[in-house]
Design an enzyme around this catalytic site. Sequence first.
Site, PDB file in Angstrom:
ATOM      1  N   CYS A 192       0.949  -1.092   0.063  1.00 18.73           N
ATOM      2  CA  CYS A 192       0.145  -0.069  -0.200  1.00 18.73           C
ATOM      3  C   CYS A 192       0.766   1.417  -0.108  1.00 18.73           C
ATOM      4  CB  CYS A 192      -0.975   0.038   1.315  1.00 18.73           C
ATOM      5  SG  CYS A 192      -2.442  -1.008   0.908  1.00 18.73           S
ATOM      6  N   ASP A 216      10.663  -6.397  -8.514  1.00 23.83           N
ATOM      7  CA  ASP A 216      10.909  -7.214  -7.485  1.00 23.83           C
ATOM      8  C   ASP A 216      12.598  -6.935  -6.653  1.00 23.83           C
ATOM      9  OD1 ASP A 216       9.838  -9.867  -5.628  1.00 23.83           O
ATOM     10  OD2 ASP A 216      11.745  -9.379  -5.344  1.00 23.83           O
ATOM     11  N   HIS A 266      -6.334  -2.426  -1.083  1.00 29.43           N
ATOM     12  CA  HIS A 266      -5.596  -3.628  -0.296  1.00 29.43           C
ATOM     13  C   HIS A 266      -6.439  -4.688  -0.284  1.00 29.43           C
ATOM     14  CE1 HIS A 266      -3.184  -5.251   3.027  1.00 29.43           C
ATOM     15  NE2 HIS A 266      -4.121  -5.545   3.453  1.00 29.43           N
ATOM     16  N   ASN A 279       1.482 -16.250  -4.434  1.00 27.35           N
ATOM     17  CA  ASN A 279       1.686 -17.006  -3.138  1.00 27.35           C
ATOM     18  C   ASN A 279       0.561 -16.554  -2.364  1.00 27.35           C
ATOM     19  OD1 ASN A 279       3.953 -18.488  -4.035  1.00 27.35           O
ATOM     20  ND2 ASN A 279       5.253 -16.607  -3.545  1.00 27.35           N
ATOM     21  N   HIS A 339      -0.275  -8.358   0.766  1.00 28.31           N
ATOM     22  CA  HIS A 339      -0.958  -7.517  -0.043  1.00 28.31           C
ATOM     23  C   HIS A 339      -0.990  -8.242  -1.403  1.00 28.31           C
ATOM     24  CE1 HIS A 339      -2.004  -3.299  -1.869  1.00 28.31           C
ATOM     25  NE2 HIS A 339      -2.075  -4.170  -2.729  1.00 28.31           N
ATOM     26  N   HIS A 396      -0.335  -9.976  -4.620  1.00 29.43           N
ATOM     27  CA  HIS A 396       0.508  -9.525  -5.928  1.00 29.43           C
ATOM     28  C   HIS A 396       0.705 -10.832  -6.703  1.00 29.43           C
ATOM     29  CE1 HIS A 396       3.145 -10.818  -2.291  1.00 29.43           C
ATOM     30  NE2 HIS A 396       3.799 -11.396  -3.224  1.00 29.43           N
ATOM     31  N   HIS A 421       3.479 -12.427  -9.386  1.00 25.23           N
ATOM     32  CA  HIS A 421       4.914 -12.284  -9.760  1.00 25.23           C
ATOM     33  C   HIS A 421       4.915 -12.535 -11.303  1.00 25.23           C
ATOM     34  CE1 HIS A 421       7.036 -12.893  -5.683  1.00 25.23           C
ATOM     35  NE2 HIS A 421       5.710 -13.336  -5.350  1.00 25.23           N
TER      36      HIS A 421
HETATM   37  P1  AMP Z   1       5.538 -13.087  -1.722  1.00 25.55           P
HETATM   38  O1  AMP Z   1       6.557 -14.286  -1.041  1.00 25.55           O
HETATM   39  O2  AMP Z   1       4.903 -13.673  -2.966  1.00 25.55           O
HETATM   40  O3  AMP Z   1       4.818 -12.597  -0.616  1.00 25.55           O
HETATM   41  O4  AMP Z   1       6.480 -12.244  -2.228  1.00 25.55           O
HETATM   42  C1  AMP Z   1       6.899 -11.092  -1.824  1.00 25.55           C
HETATM   43  C2  AMP Z   1       7.947 -10.495  -2.760  1.00 25.55           C
HETATM   44  O5  AMP Z   1       8.134  -8.904  -2.507  1.00 25.55           O
HETATM   45  C3  AMP Z   1       9.390 -10.984  -2.512  1.00 25.55           C
HETATM   46  O6  AMP Z   1       9.876 -11.576  -3.864  1.00 25.55           O
HETATM   47  C4  AMP Z   1      10.297  -9.669  -2.450  1.00 25.55           C
HETATM   48  O7  AMP Z   1      11.579  -9.931  -2.866  1.00 25.55           O
HETATM   49  C5  AMP Z   1       9.497  -8.720  -2.610  1.00 25.55           C
HETATM   50  N1  AMP Z   1       9.621  -7.322  -2.089  1.00 25.55           N
HETATM   51  C6  AMP Z   1       9.874  -7.075  -0.786  1.00 25.55           C
HETATM   52  N2  AMP Z   1       9.782  -5.936  -0.443  1.00 25.55           N
HETATM   53  C7  AMP Z   1       9.844  -5.285  -1.658  1.00 25.55           C
HETATM   54  C8  AMP Z   1      10.136  -3.925  -1.945  1.00 25.55           C
HETATM   55  N3  AMP Z   1      10.323  -2.927  -1.253  1.00 25.55           N
HETATM   56  N4  AMP Z   1      10.023  -3.817  -3.235  1.00 25.55           N
HETATM   57  C9  AMP Z   1       9.966  -4.655  -4.255  1.00 25.55           C
HETATM   58  N5  AMP Z   1       9.847  -5.846  -4.039  1.00 25.55           N
HETATM   59  C10 AMP Z   1       9.628  -6.131  -2.614  1.00 25.55           C
HETATM   60 ZN    ZN Z   2      -1.870  -3.352   1.207  1.00 25.50          ZN
END
Ligand code: AMP
Ligand code: ZN
Length: 122
Positions: free
Chosen positions: A7, A30, A46, A95, A106, A108, A110
């Site tokens: 967010c 990422d 969110h 995930n 939140h 997302h 990939h």
């Molecule tokens: P997940 O395990 O599916 O929740 O993936 C979270 C992803 O967010 C991971 O691949 C992290 O490398 C990525 N991540 C965490 N913090 C940041 C950030 N500030 N900017 C970009 N990606 C991030």
């Molecule tokens: Zn959020």
Amino acid sequence: MDNCLFCKIASKKIPASVVYEDEEMLAFKDINPAAPVHLLVIPKVHVATLSDTTAEHTAMLGRLLALAPKLAEEHGCAVVHGPDGPQGGYKTLINSGPNGGQEVYHLHLHVIGGPKPWSGQR
Ligand code: AMP
Ligand code: ZN
């Protein structure tokens, strides 16, 4: 959500390497890429996990998923149907929850791939 990392990225309180934005969605690189191309696509609204979506999110989920091939093409990992069969490509991944390996709560998507072959399992 005040305490949500994505967010804060969506509202530009925390910087990110943004590669796409519209009224509803944001895509950014990422921070810890698993492959040459590793993008995250989020709805600006969110929603904690895929399991928190309801029927009212169906159209949003469709638009979220539909961004993957567009972004993959822009980042050099489109699927190309050549004379020898399909080439290129990418992995799309959501995930969900601790057992699904979710770290940021939140929703997302990939988009993971790249111009060179790779074997990321994330
Ligand atoms: P997940 O395990 O599916 O929740 O993936 C979270 C992803 O967010 C991971 O691949 C992290 O490398 C990525 N991540 C965490 N913090 C940041 C950030 N500030 N900017 C970009 N990606 C991030
Ligand atoms: Zn959020």
